[in-house]
Design a protein around this motif. Sequence first.
Motif, PDB file in Angstrom:
ATOM      1  N   LYS A 179      -4.579   4.021  -3.413  1.00 55.98           N
ATOM      2  CA  LYS A 179      -5.267   3.393  -2.291  1.00 55.98           C
ATOM      3  C   LYS A 179      -5.945   4.458  -1.415  1.00 55.98           C
ATOM      4  CE  LYS A 179      -3.574  -0.636  -3.475  1.00 55.98           C
ATOM      5  NZ  LYS A 179      -2.557  -1.334  -2.693  1.00 55.98           N
ATOM      6  N   THR A 197     -11.540   6.615  -3.805  1.00 52.75           N
ATOM      7  CA  THR A 197     -10.674   6.228  -2.687  1.00 52.75           C
ATOM      8  C   THR A 197     -10.520   7.328  -1.647  1.00 52.75           C
ATOM      9  OG1 THR A 197      -8.734   6.971  -3.926  1.00 52.75           O
ATOM     10  CG2 THR A 197      -9.331   4.636  -4.113  1.00 52.75           C
ATOM     11  N   ASP A 224       0.848  -1.187   0.000  1.00 50.00           N
ATOM     12  CA  ASP A 224       0.000   0.000   0.000  1.00 50.00           C
ATOM     13  C   ASP A 224       0.883   1.235   0.000  1.00 50.00           C
ATOM     14  OD1 ASP A 224      -2.394  -1.439   0.063  1.00 50.00           O
ATOM     15  OD2 ASP A 224      -2.316  -1.637   2.239  1.00 50.00           O
TER      16      ASP A 224
END
Length: 427
Positions: A179, A204, A146
């Motif tokens: 992300k 997101t 991530d």
Amino acid sequence: MARGVEWDFHPSLERISALMELIGDPQKTFQVIHIAGTNGKTSTARMVESLLRERNLRVGRYTSPHLTSVRERISVDGEPLSEDRFTDVYRDIEPYLEMIDTKVGRLSFFETLTAMAFVAFADAPVDVAVIETGMGGVWDATNVADGAVAVITPISLDHTDYLGPDVATISKEKAGIIKPGATALLAQQPLPAAEVLMRRVAETGAVVAREGLEFGVLHRELAIGGQMLQLKGLKGVYEEVFLPLYGAHQAGNAVCALAAVEALTGGDDPLGDEVVRQAFAGVTSPGRLEVVRRGPTVVLDAAHNPGGMEATVEALTEAFGFTRLVAVVAAMGDKDVNTILELLEPIAEEVVVTRNSSPRSMKPDELGLRAQSIFGSDRVHVAERLDDAIDMAVTLADQGDELGSGVLITGSVVTVGEARILLGVER
């Protein structure tokens, strides 16, 4: 490492996710700057790495493909893993690979290398890892990490058999590295790509910054050995930044790298002019408009799709001004070879077509026929081997003015990597 060939894989995060969980999720032990896009990823990654190291951080860099050695893909502190360390990392995870092979499915070549990179970085340990996607984004093996910062370099058509037939579809795949809670840094994009990327940002809740709006290149001019830049980052303007690389595209990569590091560091303070100047002055990007010989000038460039070749042609025209240029082209059979050749035609007086060692390389005779349809038969030469093609191109270039003659070797990363070996380029 008997994991098949790199282009033989089944898109999925299931196998790599299972492996990461089994070995303790090493990708979660450091901060990540994640880079996707069609062109410019490796150069941008190297610039990010240089900026972070200038700030006295320990940095891991994972890029692909490699030019001459697979070990180039995994670097710590600016150096590829040694042969012994590369082997040790593989041996460390080998038992776990076999478990996943049996229980979930056989891990691919790229998945295995990605796992090795994460393990090597966790063991080092690094403060930050700069991670380049292999292909796409949503299901790319690197996407088990991530990224606190996601960088999307310019998107154009490439790998259409895997990623989709148009820029919008390809962009949706690449947007997958953005992300929730991340900062998304977007290079200048064609409109269809920009629309898709901004939808992903909205979905997101990521913070977004766009080249040309929140950050950008304010000014650039040619300089000996590269270009002098004025860069607007997220936190300040940086003056008189020398970049020893050619082309507007590299200036764009530089400002994306700058914004990425600013975003990662947090706070409102700029990085400091000297930090930025020192970092960029030391940047290298092998195989990207890399001058490896003079008299005639021999330039290596790994452009292998229309977007890359367009940037290469523009930079060559601006920075070199050749009066006679001979191109050596060896390309993969699944690439848009015709468009690549059409882009080269206005600047190359003659072209020598050949092949590289990859089984995917287009056969010289077929490439020659395509080149003849664009250049005309009188301007096309065919050589079965890359070394012979380079010799032929140098001889043809020598027929012009020594100071104004050049040879461009291009069409594939593999072609450029093999040319570097043939020409005795060390790094």
